[in-house]
Structure formats: C-alpha cells, structure tokens
Design a protein around this motif. Structure first.
Motif, PDB file in Angstrom:
ATOM      1  N   ILE A 236       0.697  -1.264   0.038  1.00 37.91           N
ATOM      2  CA  ILE A 236      -0.119  -0.085   0.083  1.00 37.91           C
ATOM      3  C   ILE A 236       0.953   1.147  -0.074  1.00 37.91           C
ATOM      4  O   ILE A 236       0.890   2.285  -0.720  1.00 37.91           O
ATOM      5  N   ALA A 237       1.676   1.137   0.719  1.00 34.75           N
ATOM      6  CA  ALA A 237       2.689   2.652   0.994  1.00 34.75           C
ATOM      7  C   ALA A 237       3.371   2.929  -0.363  1.00 34.75           C
ATOM      8  O   ALA A 237       3.500   4.077  -0.613  1.00 34.75           O
ATOM      9  N   ARG A 238       3.829   1.985  -1.180  1.00 40.01           N
ATOM     10  CA  ARG A 238       4.553   2.299  -2.382  1.00 40.01           C
ATOM     11  C   ARG A 238       3.455   2.706  -3.537  1.00 40.01           C
ATOM     12  O   ARG A 238       3.836   2.866  -4.781  1.00 40.01           O
ATOM     13  N   LYS A 239       2.093   2.800  -3.222  1.00 37.87           N
ATOM     14  CA  LYS A 239       1.195   3.395  -4.113  1.00 37.87           C
ATOM     15  C   LYS A 239       0.994   4.966  -4.029  1.00 37.87           C
ATOM     16  O   LYS A 239       0.008   5.271  -4.761  1.00 37.87           O
ATOM     17  N   ALA A 240       1.621   5.444  -3.241  1.00 33.84           N
ATOM     18  CA  ALA A 240       1.704   6.774  -2.943  1.00 33.84           C
ATOM     19  C   ALA A 240       2.032   7.577  -4.202  1.00 33.84           C
ATOM     20  O   ALA A 240       2.873   7.065  -5.086  1.00 33.84           O
ATOM     21  N   ILE A 241       1.256   8.666  -4.460  1.00 35.30           N
ATOM     22  CA  ILE A 241       1.445   9.340  -5.795  1.00 35.30           C
ATOM     23  C   ILE A 241       2.896  10.232  -5.669  1.00 35.30           C
ATOM     24  O   ILE A 241       2.994  11.045  -4.699  1.00 35.30           O
ATOM     25  N   ARG A 242       3.728  10.158  -6.412  1.00 32.12           N
ATOM     26  CA  ARG A 242       5.035  10.834  -6.465  1.00 32.12           C
ATOM     27  C   ARG A 242       4.974  11.680  -7.485  1.00 32.12           C
ATOM     28  O   ARG A 242       4.554  11.721  -8.784  1.00 32.12           O
ATOM     29  N   PHE A 243       5.415  13.121  -7.034  1.00 37.21           N
ATOM     30  CA  PHE A 243       5.517  14.124  -8.131  1.00 37.21           C
ATOM     31  C   PHE A 243       6.999  14.647  -8.108  1.00 37.21           C
ATOM     32  O   PHE A 243       7.751  14.588  -6.810  1.00 37.21           O
ATOM     33  N   GLY A 264      -4.186   9.310   1.586  1.00 36.98           N
ATOM     34  CA  GLY A 264      -5.083   8.407   0.484  1.00 36.98           C
ATOM     35  C   GLY A 264      -5.554   9.445  -0.658  1.00 36.98           C
ATOM     36  O   GLY A 264      -5.416  10.467  -0.555  1.00 36.98           O
ATOM     37  N   TYR A 265      -5.594   8.667  -1.812  1.00 38.34           N
ATOM     38  CA  TYR A 265      -6.007   9.470  -2.898  1.00 38.34           C
ATOM     39  C   TYR A 265      -7.268  10.306  -2.821  1.00 38.34           C
ATOM     40  O   TYR A 265      -7.109  11.201  -3.221  1.00 38.34           O
ATOM     41  N   ALA A 266      -8.181   9.847  -2.085  1.00 40.45           N
ATOM     42  CA  ALA A 266      -9.549  10.675  -1.936  1.00 40.45           C
ATOM     43  C   ALA A 266      -8.966  12.075  -1.212  1.00 40.45           C
ATOM     44  O   ALA A 266      -9.425  13.254  -1.603  1.00 40.45           O
ATOM     45  N   ALA A 267      -8.308  11.822  -0.129  1.00 41.94           N
ATOM     46  CA  ALA A 267      -7.778  13.077   0.597  1.00 41.94           C
ATOM     47  C   ALA A 267      -6.532  13.673  -0.072  1.00 41.94           C
ATOM     48  O   ALA A 267      -6.503  15.239  -0.054  1.00 41.94           O
ATOM     49  N   GLY A 268      -5.893  13.166  -0.790  1.00 41.04           N
ATOM     50  CA  GLY A 268      -4.530  13.743  -1.200  1.00 41.04           C
ATOM     51  C   GLY A 268      -4.537  13.973  -2.772  1.00 41.04           C
ATOM     52  O   GLY A 268      -3.814  14.972  -3.201  1.00 41.04           O
ATOM     53  N   VAL A 273      -2.993  18.008  -7.038  1.00 39.99           N
ATOM     54  CA  VAL A 273      -3.382  18.906  -8.248  1.00 39.99           C
ATOM     55  C   VAL A 273      -3.155  20.364  -7.925  1.00 39.99           C
ATOM     56  O   VAL A 273      -2.512  21.014  -8.686  1.00 39.99           O
ATOM     57  N   ASP A 274      -3.293  21.007  -6.565  1.00 36.99           N
ATOM     58  CA  ASP A 274      -3.011  22.259  -6.458  1.00 36.99           C
ATOM     59  C   ASP A 274      -1.697  22.452  -6.213  1.00 36.99           C
ATOM     60  O   ASP A 274      -1.097  23.418  -6.591  1.00 36.99           O
ATOM     61  N   TYR A 275      -1.137  21.503  -5.811  1.00 38.12           N
ATOM     62  CA  TYR A 275       0.582  21.708  -5.555  1.00 38.12           C
ATOM     63  C   TYR A 275       1.091  21.921  -6.900  1.00 38.12           C
ATOM     64  O   TYR A 275       2.201  22.743  -7.109  1.00 38.12           O
ATOM     65  N   ILE A 276       0.879  21.080  -8.027  1.00 36.14           N
ATOM     66  CA  ILE A 276       1.287  21.072  -9.362  1.00 36.14           C
ATOM     67  C   ILE A 276       0.805  22.450  -9.959  1.00 36.14           C
ATOM     68  O   ILE A 276       1.892  23.109 -10.535  1.00 36.14           O
ATOM     69  N   ASP A 277      -0.366  22.647  -9.941  1.00 36.02           N
ATOM     70  CA  ASP A 277      -0.921  24.064 -10.442  1.00 36.02           C
ATOM     71  C   ASP A 277      -0.154  25.283  -9.890  1.00 36.02           C
ATOM     72  O   ASP A 277       0.175  26.022 -10.635  1.00 36.02           O
ATOM     73  N   TYR A 297      -0.033  24.616 -18.986  1.00 44.41           N
ATOM     74  CA  TYR A 297      -1.008  23.458 -19.210  1.00 44.41           C
ATOM     75  C   TYR A 297      -2.427  23.726 -18.611  1.00 44.41           C
ATOM     76  O   TYR A 297      -2.481  23.948 -17.598  1.00 44.41           O
ATOM     77  N   PRO A 298      -3.602  23.305 -19.499  1.00 44.10           N
ATOM     78  CA  PRO A 298      -4.894  23.343 -18.696  1.00 44.10           C
ATOM     79  C   PRO A 298      -5.004  22.499 -17.492  1.00 44.10           C
ATOM     80  O   PRO A 298      -4.662  21.352 -17.425  1.00 44.10           O
ATOM     81  N   ALA A 299      -5.382  23.234 -16.467  1.00 42.69           N
ATOM     82  CA  ALA A 299      -5.887  22.640 -15.180  1.00 42.69           C
ATOM     83  C   ALA A 299      -6.738  21.189 -15.352  1.00 42.69           C
ATOM     84  O   ALA A 299      -6.319  20.233 -14.603  1.00 42.69           O
ATOM     85  N   ILE A 300      -7.861  21.305 -16.478  1.00 43.60           N
ATOM     86  CA  ILE A 300      -8.777  20.234 -16.361  1.00 43.60           C
ATOM     87  C   ILE A 300      -8.125  19.032 -17.046  1.00 43.60           C
ATOM     88  O   ILE A 300      -8.353  17.723 -16.437  1.00 43.60           O
ATOM     89  N   ALA A 301      -6.950  19.296 -17.737  1.00 43.07           N
ATOM     90  CA  ALA A 301      -6.167  18.220 -18.579  1.00 43.07           C
ATOM     91  C   ALA A 301      -5.392  17.497 -17.654  1.00 43.07           C
ATOM     92  O   ALA A 301      -5.073  16.224 -17.658  1.00 43.07           O
ATOM     93  N   ILE A 302      -4.721  18.201 -16.730  1.00 42.43           N
ATOM     94  CA  ILE A 302      -3.919  17.667 -15.647  1.00 42.43           C
ATOM     95  C   ILE A 302      -4.803  16.727 -14.534  1.00 42.43           C
ATOM     96  O   ILE A 302      -4.492  15.790 -14.101  1.00 42.43           O
ATOM     97  N   ARG A 303      -5.921  17.366 -14.092  1.00 44.93           N
ATOM     98  CA  ARG A 303      -6.759  16.708 -13.242  1.00 44.93           C
ATOM     99  C   ARG A 303      -7.334  15.447 -13.921  1.00 44.93           C
ATOM    100  O   ARG A 303      -7.303  14.339 -13.134  1.00 44.93           O
TER     101      ARG A 303
END
Length: 484
Positions: A236-243, A264-268, A273-277, A297-303
C-alpha cells in the motif's frame, strides 16, 4: 497474524456447531499429500463461500471438537527430504501464501493453518483442483456445477477487496482512516455514534468485520482514505502518488521539487493537483483591459490525466505507483500496468478499469469524470489552447500520458502534426461532426492562406491509415478516424 487475533479466531472456529466447507479440524493427521489437497479444497471452498480465508486446525478431537492438543511441528516437518512448507508451496498453483501457526490455546498446543481464498483461478495441488463437499475432498473437475459456480465467484474478485491491515480495534481504524473526508466527499452526514461510522465504512467496502469485534481495513479503504500510507504495508505504501520536477528536459537534470503524497488518494488528490498548479509556469497575455496569466497546461487536463492514472493502474504490480514528472517542455503522468484499451482508442472506447470499486467511489466523490469522457476533456482543452497533441503511449509495464508546453505550428514535428490531425478527427467524430481542412487549420493555428499545410498533414494521416474520407465519393465531405 497476531497471537491475540489467533486466539480469538480459534475460539470462534471451535464454537462452530460443525465443520464447514472452509473449516476443517484434525487431531494428528499430518500426511503431506492430505495437507496439499486440503489447501486446494479449502481455498476454493472459501471463495465459493465468500470467505477471505479458510482454516485447518490441528489438535481437535473429531468426535466432539474438543481441543486436546497435537504433536504436529510444521516448521520442522519434512517431505521427500524438503521442508514441508517448501514442498507444499512447489506443488500449489497459483502460488498460495499459507501460514502455519503453533498456539498455546488455554494450555493446549494447537496448530492453525490459515489459507487465503482463491483469487484469479482455482487452486490446484499437483495440477489437480479439489473442493470440500461435507467431509469429503473430491476433485473439482468431478463436480462441474461447483466449478462453474467457483469461476463465477472468481471473476469479480478484485485487489480492492484484499486486506491492508488486520485485527484492529475501533480506535485504530479511526486513527488510520480519514473517515471525516469520506463522509464529506460522499455527501453523507457524519453519524453521531461509532457504530454508524463503521456501518457506513463497511457498506462501501473500506473495512470489514474481523473476529472478536475487531476490524480489517481493506486495500480500497487504505489507498483512498489513509491518513498516512506509510502506516500500511509496502504493498500500500508504495502506491503513494509521487511528483518530481526537473530543471531541464531530462531526468538527468537537477530535481527542483519532489513530493510523495502520503495521504490516501481521496484526501490527497486535490492537494496534489493544487501543488502542481502552483508550480506550473504562467504565460502572460494582455486581455481586453488587463494583463492576465495563463498556465502552460490546462488545469482540467492535468486533473483528468492524474485521475486516470490512479484509477487505471495495475495495483498488483509491486514497488511502484503513479508518477507525475514536470520538465521544462512537458508534463508526464505515468501509471503502472498495461492498458486494457489500446492508447489510440482511449477517446472512443467505453471506460474500463481494473479497479471498479475504486473508480466508482472516486466518481461518487466527483474526483474524476463520470461518463468516460475524461480523455475528451483533455483533448478539448488542448485544442482550445492550441497546444501540441498529447501523447499516450505504452512503455514497458506502464502507460504514460504526455502534455506538451505551447509550441508554434512550425516547431511541431511531422509526427506530432499527424497525431494532432488524428485526435482532432476523433474528437470531431465523437461529437457528431467531421474534420475538414478548415477545422484542422483552426485547431493547428494555420492561416487560411496556408491551407496547403493542412492538406499535407491530412495526406500524411491518410497514408498512415489513421483517418479516412467520410465519403469516398465526395472528397469535400470531410474525414473521420480509421475506426469510425
């Protein structure tokens, strides 16, 4: 399996009025062939009964199921010169992660074998699948009705239903899961008692009841609502989203920003997306009255692309998770796993996901699109900003989506122009229209007097069989994608 859970589990097994298809008692019968066949039979029977595990318990008298003790020592037992556990493992297909545990149960030595239920296919011992029927253990092939029923049970089994954390009390569950985010994002009122909270979490498959009034957190619950993914095993831990952001065009350049989203994905997800933006450079242009800034880049495309990476990843691939990388000229979003649909058909094929429960819950929480139109939105946003066409490709055991920073038509490669032409034709077709020379010029930012440039791109796309005339008898009728 903790000692406390083992004792509670044995207590519940011994309290059963009789053996079941997924629970069997033995006194001192330690024949290796018998154990191998029972692992196959019990594992298959557990899946048929919708039980996550099956159990074989030694040290129990058959007549009255009294705990009398056993001399069985599985860790030192051998078969044909090999340790028993290795001998069994080599003969079970697919691989079964069974677990022997010797326990002092109220002064009596018992041995418990916990066997996970079959997942992707029936479990075989020496190339033969077995099943439990009453106290018998026949070949599964001799009972086609049970074989058919087992396959029906195996088809909907998913990674999300696996157990991420086991035998937790109520406090531990609420400490590990951000349940307030779950109720907020699903639009439900927070119950005023713990029983109500657990009932809702269990109804959505985020937790499940364990023995002795304890709880298990499922993989779905952990990956979506973990307060910290590192509180769970590496699977599970290695499923974290990395940027990762680079100060250049390649991965050998200096890393300027790195972030592993531990929630987790729902909370994070929105946090990412805000961090990347916040890091994306802005282009400044003069509007009707004021100077305005527009992200590269369009925000909706990233999301949408980030949400797709989460939903469509192959969760069974260990040691990796979704990755977002930002370079000077592009943004790459990668998820592990081969695609279920070929990349050139992402736009028109109905959405398919390995992780249906994850996808359904993320849609309920409005964290991703609901009608399979995510790629449509990406392409519409890219065309609106006249960006180079995104690239969807398979690289090894992963799918990568690439968004490119603004470039003039003259700076695009011939292949990028052809890809833009194909995507434009596909987008027009799914919206009930046809691509024309004029519509392609508008999409590519080509001046009307340079219509020949658009014609050259169309000719290349026709040559690569990516598009075809909508009506061969009327060349001016426009063009459609090859699959139309």
């Amino acid at each position: 399996m903790s000692d406390a859970r083992t004792l509670a589990l044995i207590g519940e097994l011994l309290a059963l009025p009789a053996e079941t298809a997924w629970v069997e008692f033995k006194e001192n019968n330690t024949d290796a062939e018998m154990i191998g066949k029972r692992i196959s039979a019990l594992s298959n029977a557990a899946r048929l009964a919708d039980k996550p595990f099956a159990y074989l318990l030694w040290g129990v008298r058959d007549a009255d199921h009294a705990a009398i003790g056993t001399a069985f020592e599985p860790t030192s037992a051998k078969q044909q010169g090999q340790p028993l556990e290795l001998w069994l493992a080599q003969r079970l297909q697919p691989a079964v992660v069974f677990d022997f545990k010797a326990v002092d149960y109220h002064g009596v030595r018992l041995v418990l074998l916990e066997i996970p239920a079959a997942t992707n296919s029936p479990v075989e011992f020496d190339r033969q699948a077995h099943i439990r029927i009453g106290s018998a253990t026949p070949k599964l092939s001799d009972h086609p009705e049970r074989l058919k029923a087992l396959w029906a049970r195996l088809q909907p089994y998913a990674w999300e239903a696996g157990i991420a954390a086991q035998f937790l009390n109520g406090d531990a569950v609420l400490e590990r899961l951000d349940y307030a985010v779950y109720f907020d994002l699903t639009g439900q009122s927070l119950p005023d008692n713990r029983a109500g909270i657990f009932e809702k979490l269990a109804a959505d498959g985020l937790i499940q009841a364990d023995v002795g009034g304890y709880w298990n957190i499922t993989n779905l619950g952990a990956v979506l609502f973990a307060r910290r993914l590192t509180d769970f095993p590496p699977t599970i831990a290695r499923k974290a989203i990395r940027f990762v952001a680079y100060d250049g065009l390649g991965r050998a350049d200096v890393v300027t920003h790195r972030r592993d989203v531990q929630r987790g994905y729902a909370a994070g997800f929105s946090e990412l997306v805000d961090y990347i933006d916040g890091l994306i450079p802005r282009n400044e242009y003069i509007g009707k009255a004021f100077r305005q800034q527009q992200p590269l880049y369009p925000a909706i495309a990233i999301r949408e692309l980030a949400a797709n990476a989460l939903i469509h990843q192959d969760m069974t691939i260990r040691g990796t998770g979704p990755l977002v990388e930002m370079f000077k000229d592009r943004l790459e979003i990668t998820n592990p796993g081969q695609p279920l649909v070929q990349p050139e058909r992402f736009l028109d094929f109905p959405p398919r996901s390995r992780n249906e429960a994850l996808a359904a819950l993320m849609r309920r929480m409005r964290l991703c699109e609901e009608q399979g139109t995510g790629i449509d939105k990406v392409l519409v946003a890219v065309e609106l900003h006249q960006l180079p066409p995104p690239d969807f490709r398979v690289e090894g055991e992963a799918v990568r989506a690439v968004l490119y920073a603004p470039r003039r038509f003259a700076e695009m490669t011939p292949q990028e122009r052809v890809r833009a032409c194909y995507q434009h034709a596909a987008l027009k077709h799914v919206s009930g229209q046809r691509m024309t020379n004029a519509s392609l010029r508008e999409r590519m930012g080509i001046d009307p007097q340079n219509a020949a440039q658009a014609s050259a791109i169309i000719k290349l796309a026709l040559g690569q069989v990516l598009i075809r005339p909508a009506d061969a008898a009327h060349p001016r009728a426009g063009y459609v994608p090859f699959w139309a």
